[in-house]
Design a protein around this motif. Structure first.
Motif, short mmCIF file in Angstrom:
data_model
loop_
_atom_site.label_atom_id
_atom_site.label_comp_id
_atom_site.label_asym_id
_atom_site.label_seq_id
_atom_site.Cartn_x
_atom_site.Cartn_y
_atom_site.Cartn_z
N THR A 1 8.14 36.39 -29.01
CA THR A 1 8.74 35.70 -30.13
C THR A 1 7.69 34.78 -30.73
O THR A 1 7.03 34.03 -30.00
CB THR A 1 9.96 34.86 -29.68
N ILE A 2 7.52 34.86 -32.05
CA ILE A 2 6.55 34.01 -32.74
C ILE A 2 7.30 33.16 -33.76
O ILE A 2 8.37 33.53 -34.22
CB ILE A 2 5.43 34.83 -33.43
N GLU A 3 6.72 31.99 -34.08
CA GLU A 3 7.33 31.12 -35.06
C GLU A 3 6.31 30.72 -36.11
O GLU A 3 5.11 30.65 -35.83
CB GLU A 3 7.94 29.87 -34.40
N LYS B 1 -4.06 33.37 -39.85
CA LYS B 1 -3.08 32.93 -38.85
C LYS B 1 -2.18 31.83 -39.39
O LYS B 1 -2.65 30.73 -39.68
CB LYS B 1 -3.77 32.40 -37.59
N SER B 2 -0.88 32.15 -39.52
CA SER B 2 0.12 31.14 -39.88
C SER B 2 1.34 31.24 -38.98
O SER B 2 2.42 30.80 -39.34
CB SER B 2 0.56 31.33 -41.34
N TRP B 3 1.15 31.85 -37.81
CA TRP B 3 2.23 32.01 -36.84
C TRP B 3 1.74 31.55 -35.48
O TRP B 3 0.54 31.60 -35.19
CB TRP B 3 2.68 33.47 -36.76
N ARG B 4 2.66 31.10 -34.63
CA ARG B 4 2.34 30.59 -33.30
C ARG B 4 3.23 31.29 -32.29
O ARG B 4 4.41 31.53 -32.55
CB ARG B 4 2.60 29.09 -33.28
N LEU B 5 2.66 31.61 -31.13
CA LEU B 5 3.44 32.23 -30.05
C LEU B 5 4.43 31.21 -29.50
O LEU B 5 4.04 30.12 -29.10
CB LEU B 5 2.51 32.71 -28.94
#
Length: 90
Positions: free
Chosen positions: A65-67, A76-80
Motif C-alpha cells: 500500500t502506498i500513499e 517520486k510523489s508516493w511513499r510506502l
C-alpha cells in the motif's frame, strides 16, 4: 483563519512491486478498471508509480500500500505505507 493542526487527506493505492533495484525507491504497478467508451466492456489498465521506501523493506512481487506525499524527486510523489503480503520465495 487556517487551522494549522489539521492533517492532509492523502490518497492511498494498493499495487504489486515490479522493481526494487534503486536505493530507497520501488516501482509499483497499480491496476484499475475502466469502461470502454464505445463498447462498454470493463477493461484493466495499469499505472507504474515510483514510491519512496525508506528502509528498503519491499521486494519484487510484494503486495504493498502506498500513499501520496510531497514530491521527493522528479518522479517520486508516493511513499510506502505498508507491505501487505510478501511474495512467495521459490
Amino acid at each position: 483563519m487556517a487551522d494549522l493542526n489539521r492533517t492532509a487527506v492523502r490518497r492511498s493505492l494498493a499495487g504489486v512491486v515490479t522493481g526494487d533495484r534503486m536505493d530507497k525507491t520501488i516501482t509499483v504497478r497499480v491496476e484499475r478498471t475502466v469502461q470502454h467508451p464505445v463498447y462498454g466492456k470493463i477493461i484493466r489498465r495499469n499505472t507504474s508509480l515510483h514510491a519512496h521506501d525508506e528502509r528498503n523493506e519491499a521486494r519484487t512481487g510484494d503486495l504493498v500500500t502506498i500513499e501520496e506525499c510531497r514530491p521527493i524527486s522528479k518522479t517520486k510523489s508516493w511513499r510506502l505505507r505498508s507491505v501487505d503480503e510478501r511474495a512467495a520465495v521459490i
